[in-house]
Design a protein around this motif. Sequence first.
Motif, PDB file in Angstrom:
ATOM      1  N   ALA A 275       0.817  -1.209   0.000  1.00 26.70           N
ATOM      2  CA  ALA A 275       0.000   0.000   0.000  1.00 26.70           C
ATOM      3  C   ALA A 275       0.853   1.261   0.000  1.00 26.70           C
ATOM      4  N   ASP A 276       2.148   1.103   0.299  1.00 24.91           N
ATOM      5  CA  ASP A 276       3.028   2.266   0.392  1.00 24.91           C
ATOM      6  C   ASP A 276       4.474   1.825   0.155  1.00 24.91           C
ATOM      7  N   PRO A 277       5.018   2.071  -1.045  1.00 24.96           N
ATOM      8  CA  PRO A 277       6.388   1.623  -1.335  1.00 24.96           C
ATOM      9  C   PRO A 277       7.440   2.183  -0.386  1.00 24.96           C
ATOM     10  N   SER A 278       7.157   3.320   0.262  1.00 27.00           N
ATOM     11  CA  SER A 278       8.154   3.901   1.158  1.00 27.00           C
ATOM     12  C   SER A 278       8.376   3.056   2.407  1.00 27.00           C
ATOM     13  N   LEU A 279       7.527   2.077   2.642  1.00 25.84           N
ATOM     14  CA  LEU A 279       7.703   1.176   3.777  1.00 25.84           C
ATOM     15  C   LEU A 279       8.842   0.180   3.570  1.00 25.84           C
ATOM     16  N   HIS A 280       9.389   0.141   2.353  1.00 26.62           N
ATOM     17  CA  HIS A 280      10.359  -0.898   2.006  1.00 26.62           C
ATOM     18  C   HIS A 280      11.710  -0.294   1.670  1.00 26.62           C
ATOM     19  N   ASP A 281      12.723  -1.130   1.651  1.00 25.38           N
ATOM     20  CA  ASP A 281      14.074  -0.682   1.346  1.00 25.38           C
ATOM     21  C   ASP A 281      14.107   0.007  -0.010  1.00 25.38           C
ATOM     22  N   SER A 282      14.994   0.984  -0.114  1.00 23.13           N
ATOM     23  CA  SER A 282      15.094   1.737  -1.367  1.00 23.13           C
ATOM     24  C   SER A 282      15.450   0.844  -2.534  1.00 23.13           C
ATOM     25  N   GLU A 283      16.161  -0.256  -2.267  1.00 23.55           N
ATOM     26  CA  GLU A 283      16.532  -1.160  -3.349  1.00 23.55           C
ATOM     27  C   GLU A 283      15.335  -1.899  -3.917  1.00 23.55           C
ATOM     28  N   ARG A 284      14.224  -1.904  -3.207  1.00 19.15           N
ATOM     29  CA  ARG A 284      13.027  -2.592  -3.689  1.00 19.15           C
ATOM     30  C   ARG A 284      12.062  -1.646  -4.397  1.00 19.15           C
ATOM     31  N   GLN A 285      12.480  -0.417  -4.691  1.00 21.69           N
ATOM     32  CA  GLN A 285      11.631   0.491  -5.436  1.00 21.69           C
ATOM     33  C   GLN A 285      11.701   0.122  -6.923  1.00 21.69           C
ATOM     34  N   GLY A 286      10.579   0.220  -7.611  1.00 20.53           N
ATOM     35  CA  GLY A 286      10.531  -0.178  -9.014  1.00 20.53           C
ATOM     36  C   GLY A 286       9.951  -1.562  -9.145  1.00 20.53           C
ATOM     37  N   HIS A 287       9.611  -1.935 -10.341  1.00 20.40           N
ATOM     38  CA  HIS A 287       8.880  -3.183 -10.530  1.00 20.40           C
ATOM     39  C   HIS A 287       9.720  -4.431 -10.277  1.00 20.40           C
ATOM     40  N   TRP A 288      10.835  -4.603 -11.025  1.00 27.53           N
ATOM     41  CA  TRP A 288      11.580  -5.855 -10.940  1.00 27.53           C
ATOM     42  C   TRP A 288      13.078  -5.617 -10.850  1.00 27.53           C
ATOM     43  N   ILE A 289      13.711  -6.403 -10.000  1.00 28.61           N
ATOM     44  CA  ILE A 289      15.162  -6.498  -9.946  1.00 28.61           C
ATOM     45  C   ILE A 289      15.493  -7.973 -10.130  1.00 28.61           C
ATOM     46  N   MET A 290      16.412  -8.267 -11.053  1.00 31.58           N
ATOM     47  CA  MET A 290      16.722  -9.651 -11.403  1.00 31.58           C
ATOM     48  C   MET A 290      18.233  -9.857 -11.327  1.00 31.58           C
ATOM     49  N   ASN A 291      18.648 -10.813 -10.526  1.00 32.84           N
ATOM     50  CA  ASN A 291      20.066 -11.100 -10.339  1.00 32.84           C
ATOM     51  C   ASN A 291      20.368 -12.546 -10.722  1.00 32.84           C
ATOM     52  N   ILE A 292      21.460 -12.726 -11.429  1.00 27.56           N
ATOM     53  CA  ILE A 292      22.031 -14.057 -11.647  1.00 27.56           C
ATOM     54  C   ILE A 292      23.405 -14.033 -11.004  1.00 27.56           C
ATOM     55  N   LYS A 293      23.604 -14.902 -10.020  1.00 30.59           N
ATOM     56  CA  LYS A 293      24.868 -14.928  -9.298  1.00 30.59           C
ATOM     57  C   LYS A 293      25.662 -16.168  -9.687  1.00 30.59           C
ATOM     58  N   GLY A 294      26.863 -15.938 -10.129  1.00 29.24           N
ATOM     59  CA  GLY A 294      27.708 -17.040 -10.582  1.00 29.24           C
ATOM     60  C   GLY A 294      28.888 -16.498 -11.337  1.00 29.24           C
ATOM     61  N   ARG A 295      29.113 -17.033 -12.502  1.00 32.39           N
ATOM     62  CA  ARG A 295      30.216 -16.567 -13.339  1.00 32.39           C
ATOM     63  C   ARG A 295      29.703 -16.261 -14.733  1.00 32.39           C
ATOM     64  N   PRO A 296      29.470 -14.972 -15.081  1.00 31.40           N
ATOM     65  CA  PRO A 296      29.652 -13.791 -14.235  1.00 31.40           C
ATOM     66  C   PRO A 296      28.374 -13.475 -13.452  1.00 31.40           C
ATOM     67  N   ASP A 297      28.430 -12.473 -12.569  1.00 28.19           N
ATOM     68  CA  ASP A 297      27.221 -11.942 -11.952  1.00 28.19           C
ATOM     69  C   ASP A 297      26.504 -11.050 -12.958  1.00 28.19           C
ATOM     70  N   ILE A 298      25.193 -11.171 -12.991  1.00 28.93           N
ATOM     71  CA  ILE A 298      24.367 -10.385 -13.925  1.00 28.93           C
ATOM     72  C   ILE A 298      23.254  -9.733 -13.124  1.00 28.93           C
ATOM     73  N   ARG A 299      23.010  -8.468 -13.353  1.00 35.40           N
ATOM     74  CA  ARG A 299      21.940  -7.744 -12.672  1.00 35.40           C
ATOM     75  C   ARG A 299      21.127  -6.968 -13.697  1.00 35.40           C
ATOM     76  N   MET A 300      19.818  -7.075 -13.611  1.00 35.62           N
ATOM     77  CA  MET A 300      18.931  -6.350 -14.512  1.00 35.62           C
ATOM     78  C   MET A 300      17.814  -5.701 -13.697  1.00 35.62           C
ATOM     79  N   THR A 301      17.326  -4.567 -14.172  1.00 39.66           N
ATOM     80  CA  THR A 301      16.141  -3.947 -13.596  1.00 39.66           C
ATOM     81  C   THR A 301      15.145  -3.688 -14.713  1.00 39.66           C
ATOM     82  N   LEU A 302      13.882  -3.756 -14.355  1.00 45.67           N
ATOM     83  CA  LEU A 302      12.816  -3.532 -15.330  1.00 45.67           C
ATOM     84  C   LEU A 302      11.726  -2.706 -14.682  1.00 45.67           C
ATOM     85  N   ASP A 303      11.391  -1.595 -15.298  1.00 45.75           N
ATOM     86  CA  ASP A 303      10.276  -0.773 -14.853  1.00 45.75           C
ATOM     87  C   ASP A 303       9.298  -0.596 -16.000  1.00 45.75           C
ATOM     88  N   ILE A 304       8.037  -0.657 -15.693  1.00 45.40           N
ATOM     89  CA  ILE A 304       6.980  -0.391 -16.659  1.00 45.40           C
ATOM     90  C   ILE A 304       6.198   0.795 -16.122  1.00 45.40           C
TER      91      ILE A 304
END
Length: 354
Positions: A275-304
């Motif tokens: 009900a209120d995005p400000s209740l959550h960590d700043s890293e959780r703002q926006g629609h999607w955060i996608m991480n692949i951890k391994g070799r190599p590390d991959i990070r993607m963000t997606l906002d609509i």
Amino acid sequence: MKTGKAIQVIQWASGSMGRTAMRMVMDHPDMELVGALVYSARKRGLDVGDIARRAPTGVLATDDVDAIIDSNADVVIHMPRITLPYEALVPDVIRLLESGKNVISTAGFHWPDAHGESYAGPLRAAAIKGNATLAGVGVNPGMVAERLVMTASAMSVDMDRVEIFETVDASAMTSPEFVFGLMGLGSDPAEKDIRQGPLSGLYGALFSEVLYFCANHLGSRISAIEPDHQLTIAPHDIEVAAGTIAKDTVAATEWRWTARLENGTDLLLSIIWTADPSLHDSERQGHWIMNIKGRPDIRMTLDISESDPSKPPSRALTDAVCAVAINAIPEVIAAPAGLFAFQPPSISLQRQKV
């Protein structure tokens, strides 16, 4: 795409998403809206053009499922609200498939085999009987993990962990039934813990299909799925479009699962509805955060996001879900009879430690 003959489409359900899909079909040069199933008695008998806020078409909406089953169409865009229990939608979909209509659903059916042969078998048999195809589509489930993250995994030679974090702002959603019912916001944790109730089972069933899809694509199997759901309690009354989230009731849910794969990869799927995005960590703002951890590390963000400030912010995600469904129509029609899922580009199914 020019087919010479318009693809005949039936729209199943006419909420905000259903109306958007209707307009996309009406505006498509190679598609024709030939029918619509509505749940509201006040919409029964209305011209679909009036429902979709377009010019009259001469096609009248019906709340008679038998009439839809008996009608002729190439495909049904199946957009009912997901409901309890999860399998409640299966009988109608089976009837549609047996009648020879392809079905594209945004209410599940992304990877039916996740629930075993007792669930997937009748759907597969109905599709083969009707020479039709069933596809579950959407943004999540349907796109983020299955098609975006799995495509990005082709850049990884060694994957230890995949993480997908979603945050959805429910403050502008206007349906009390959806926000306070299906999302579980405003519930009193002192009276019932929704993490242990029917909603947990519903979303566990739905989102397990994402995990099973990814496991299959990575050439492995799931050995265990571990839930770790969390609640955020409202520190004060929160006014949202659907009503009031009272102090000390649930202001946000985090549905969270970790799938352990036999090949050693972990898949984490975390979904916050708030009900209120400000209740959550700043890293959780926006629609999607996608991480692949391994070799190599991959990070993607997606906002609509919605580009028109005069429109509700929720329109953007509605447009995206409907676009996925409409764009899927030609491929689903062309696919062999049975169960269909979009596959990302092929990657090696044998991942070796390097």
